[in-house]
Design a protein around this motif. Structure first.
Motif, short mmCIF file in Angstrom:
data_model
loop_
_atom_site.label_atom_id
_atom_site.label_comp_id
_atom_site.label_asym_id
_atom_site.label_seq_id
_atom_site.Cartn_x
_atom_site.Cartn_y
_atom_site.Cartn_z
N ALA A 91 0.80 -1.22 0.00
CA ALA A 91 0.00 0.00 0.00
C ALA A 91 0.83 1.28 0.00
CB ALA A 91 -0.93 0.00 1.21
N ASN A 92 2.03 1.25 0.57
CA ASN A 92 2.87 2.44 0.64
C ASN A 92 3.69 2.58 -0.64
OD1 ASN A 92 2.82 3.78 3.53
ND2 ASN A 92 2.53 1.58 3.77
N LYS A 93 3.88 3.81 -1.09
CA LYS A 93 4.58 4.05 -2.35
C LYS A 93 6.06 3.69 -2.27
CE LYS A 93 5.68 7.55 -5.77
NZ LYS A 93 5.60 8.94 -6.16
N LYS A 94 6.71 4.01 -1.16
CA LYS A 94 8.15 3.80 -1.00
C LYS A 94 8.41 2.79 0.12
CE LYS A 94 9.54 7.13 -3.87
NZ LYS A 94 10.45 6.97 -4.98
N PHE A 95 9.59 2.16 0.03
CA PHE A 95 10.04 1.21 1.06
C PHE A 95 11.47 1.61 1.44
CE2 PHE A 95 12.39 -2.39 2.54
CZ PHE A 95 11.51 -3.14 3.30
N ILE A 96 11.70 1.82 2.73
CA ILE A 96 13.04 2.12 3.22
C ILE A 96 13.35 1.16 4.36
CG2 ILE A 96 14.52 3.81 4.37
CD1 ILE A 96 12.93 6.01 2.93
N LEU A 97 14.54 0.56 4.30
CA LEU A 97 15.02 -0.28 5.40
C LEU A 97 16.00 0.53 6.22
CD1 LEU A 97 15.57 -2.92 6.98
CD2 LEU A 97 17.25 -3.50 5.21
N LEU A 98 15.72 0.71 7.51
CA LEU A 98 16.67 1.31 8.44
C LEU A 98 17.72 0.23 8.70
CD1 LEU A 98 17.44 3.74 10.20
CD2 LEU A 98 16.05 2.72 12.02
N ALA A 99 18.79 0.27 7.91
CA ALA A 99 19.75 -0.84 7.83
C ALA A 99 20.84 -0.75 8.90
CB ALA A 99 20.36 -0.89 6.43
N THR A 100 20.43 -1.01 10.13
CA THR A 100 21.39 -1.12 11.24
C THR A 100 21.93 -2.55 11.25
OG1 THR A 100 19.70 -1.85 12.79
CG2 THR A 100 20.03 0.55 12.59
N LEU A 171 17.10 13.41 -1.33
CA LEU A 171 16.11 12.52 -0.72
C LEU A 171 14.71 13.03 -1.01
CD1 LEU A 171 15.31 10.11 1.04
CD2 LEU A 171 15.70 11.55 3.06
N LYS A 172 14.54 14.32 -0.95
CA LYS A 172 13.21 14.90 -1.20
C LYS A 172 12.75 14.59 -2.63
CE LYS A 172 10.52 18.96 -0.27
NZ LYS A 172 10.48 20.22 0.42
N ASP A 173 13.64 14.73 -3.61
CA ASP A 173 13.28 14.40 -5.00
C ASP A 173 12.95 12.93 -5.15
OD1 ASP A 173 13.56 17.03 -5.77
OD2 ASP A 173 15.53 16.74 -6.72
N TRP A 174 13.76 12.07 -4.50
CA TRP A 174 13.50 10.63 -4.58
C TRP A 174 12.15 10.28 -3.97
CZ3 TRP A 174 12.91 6.72 -0.86
CH2 TRP A 174 12.91 5.43 -1.38
N LEU A 175 11.85 10.88 -2.82
CA LEU A 175 10.58 10.60 -2.15
C LEU A 175 9.39 11.02 -3.01
CD1 LEU A 175 11.50 11.65 1.48
CD2 LEU A 175 10.90 9.33 0.72
N ASN A 176 9.56 12.09 -3.76
CA ASN A 176 8.45 12.61 -4.58
C ASN A 176 8.44 12.08 -6.00
OD1 ASN A 176 7.05 14.36 -2.69
ND2 ASN A 176 8.98 15.46 -2.63
N ASP A 177 9.37 11.19 -6.34
CA ASP A 177 9.43 10.61 -7.68
C ASP A 177 8.40 9.49 -7.81
OD1 ASP A 177 10.16 9.69 -10.21
OD2 ASP A 177 11.74 8.42 -9.39
#
Length: 177
Positions: A91-100, A171-177
């Motif tokens: 359902a979410n447009k983007k996926f980010i892994l907080l890669a710790t 990051l802002k451009d990537w998020l809005n792409d």
């Protein structure tokens, strides 16, 4: 440069006036889920990284995106948890892994990354690698397949970039792409 644990600590006071707690992000997501025009991010994380998760949520929220984080399970997880996660990743447009390091070692985070890969790759998936050193980050070889978020360490939102195959975008451009 890669994001360090120390950077996440300082970023909260440097670029953000008010932080967002994990519970606030979840409540905000549930209230705003009806707006399909808004960019939304599924933020995969390891429960033991809650301290850093809050800083990452704050950085992303500062960009004006809706951040979904799965509720921190206290009593364990089950098949219902897995079904909920699957539907939220889709359902979410983007996926980010907080890669710790803890997230990279987690079976759940790797499972979520695989789902994200199937649903979002390549334009809508990225890693936010976090380590002790800004000059290096060690992850499994397959993690090199994905774009990753870096910082210029100026603690402004404009200092965050998404890098992939020698190219950088804000990051802002990537998020809005």
């Amino acid at each position: 440069m890669f994001i360090t644990f120390d950077h996440l600590e300082r970023a909260k006071s440097g670029i953000i006036q008010k932080g967002f707690s994990v519970n606030e992000a979840l409540n905000k997501h549930n209230l705003r889920a009806k707006y399909s025009f808004e960019v939304s991010v599924f933020l995969s994380h390891k429960n033991s990284d809650k301290k850093y998760l809050e800083h990452a949520v704050t950085i992303l929220s500062k960009a004006g995106v809706d951040v979904y984080i799965d509720p921190l399970e206290v009593d364990g997880v089950d098949a219902k948890t897995a079904e909920r996660i699957k539907s939220k990743i889709e359902a979410n447009k983007k996926f980010i892994l907080l890669a710790t390091p803890d997230a990279i070692a987690s079976r759940w985070c790797n499972w979520e990354l695989g789902l994200g890969d199937a649903k979002k790759y390549p334009r809508h998936i990225a890693l936010m690698p976090v380590s002790n050193s800004s000059s290096s980050w060690v992850g499994s070889e397959y993690l090199q397949l994905y774009p990753y978020i870096t910082t210029d360490y100026d603690y402004s939102f404009d200092g965050y970039k998404v890098e992939f195959q020698g190219k950088k975008v804000s990051l802002k451009d990537w998020l809005n792409d």
